[in-house]
Design an enzyme around this catalytic site. Structure first.
Site, PDB file in Angstrom:
ATOM      1  N   ASP A  90       0.866  -1.180   0.000  1.00  0.00           N
ATOM      2  CA  ASP A  90       0.000   0.000   0.000  1.00  0.00           C
ATOM      3  C   ASP A  90       0.902   1.228   0.000  1.00  0.00           C
ATOM      4  OD1 ASP A  90      -1.783  -2.074   0.431  1.00  0.00           O
ATOM      5  OD2 ASP A  90      -2.893  -1.059   2.016  1.00  0.00           O
ATOM      6  N   LYS A 151      -6.666   3.511  -2.654  1.00  0.00           N
ATOM      7  CA  LYS A 151      -7.050   3.376  -1.245  1.00  0.00           C
ATOM      8  C   LYS A 151      -7.326   4.752  -0.675  1.00  0.00           C
ATOM      9  CE  LYS A 151      -4.940   1.779   3.126  1.00  0.00           C
ATOM     10  NZ  LYS A 151      -3.780   1.047   3.691  1.00  0.00           N
ATOM     11  N   LYS A 176      -9.887   0.260  -2.055  1.00  0.00           N
ATOM     12  CA  LYS A 176      -9.761  -0.187  -0.670  1.00  0.00           C
ATOM     13  C   LYS A 176     -10.186   0.982   0.212  1.00  0.00           C
ATOM     14  CE  LYS A 176      -6.475  -1.732   2.868  1.00  0.00           C
ATOM     15  NZ  LYS A 176      -5.095  -2.253   3.133  1.00  0.00           N
TER      16      LYS A 176
END
Length: 212
Positions: A90, A151, A176
């Site tokens: 991430d 995300k 996400k």
């Protein structure tokens, strides 16, 4: 979505600055017991990958939490995480460069990471710090860099996942939703808005809240 599918869409997370191996071990065990993934600090990835009770997928973070590392440092972090056994990374974008209009630099930085590792890269755009126009541009940069997901947040800025942001971001890539998702109901609102993954330190509560 049944309970198993729901659980498999949760990244059970521990990323605070005081995180110890004992904390990580707890999250790994809870993730396995409930059928979730785990998202942990990069310094513990090698230990987690060798842990006897590791979950299906281990994610870690790159350029965390502010995204202001040098581009080369982010790339090297991602490669080190992959070498240590991470299944996903991430990556935090450089919000300052985005706000300055340096979209090409943002995309290039993400592209370097994507090209450097053969595992999924989720791009954290930190929605709480962006206008809607900037959110669109951040997602466009992630698409241009061939990222796998976008995300919402690190959880370290004011604000986290919002339904409206998930709706906007899902126009570009799988999303996400992370930051402040603390209940089954909140998680389902994110899924209904278009999210495909949830990141939460309260993963156990989310799964245990799934209706029988």
């Amino acid at each position: 979505m049944d309970r198993d599918e729901f659980a498999a869409s949760i990244d059970h997370t521990v990323l605070g600055p005081e995180t110890t191996w004992d904390d990580v071990e707890t999250v790994l065990t809870e993730a396995v017991e409930h059928g979730m993934n785990a998202c942990i600090p990069p310094c513990y990835v090698a230990e987690a990958a060798d842990y006897s009770n590791a979950p299906e997928a281990i994610a870690t973070v790159v350029g965390f939490p502010h995204g202001q590392h040098a581009a080369e440092t982010k790339r090297d972090e991602a490669v080190a995480a992959w070498d240590d056994g991470a299944d996903e990374v991430d990556l935090v974008i450089n919000v300052g460069r985005l706000k300055a209009g340096e979209d090409d630099a943002v995309a290039a930085e993400v592209s370097d990471v994507v090209a450097a590792v053969p595992i999924p890269v989720k791009v954290i755009i930190e929605t709480a710090l962006l206008t809607d126009a900037e959110k669109h541009r951040a997602c466009e940069a992630a698409v241009a860099a061939d990222a796998d997901m976008v995300k919402t947040a690190t959880g370290f800025a004011d604000g986290g996942a919002a339904v409206s942001d998930v709706e906007l971001m899902s126009e570009y890539l799988p999303v996400k939703a992370s930051g402040g998702v603390g209940s089954y109901e909140e998680a389902m609102a994110m899924f209904e808005a278009g999210a495909e993954r949830i990141g939460a330190s309260s993963g156990v509560a989310l799964v245990e809240g799934f209706p029988e």
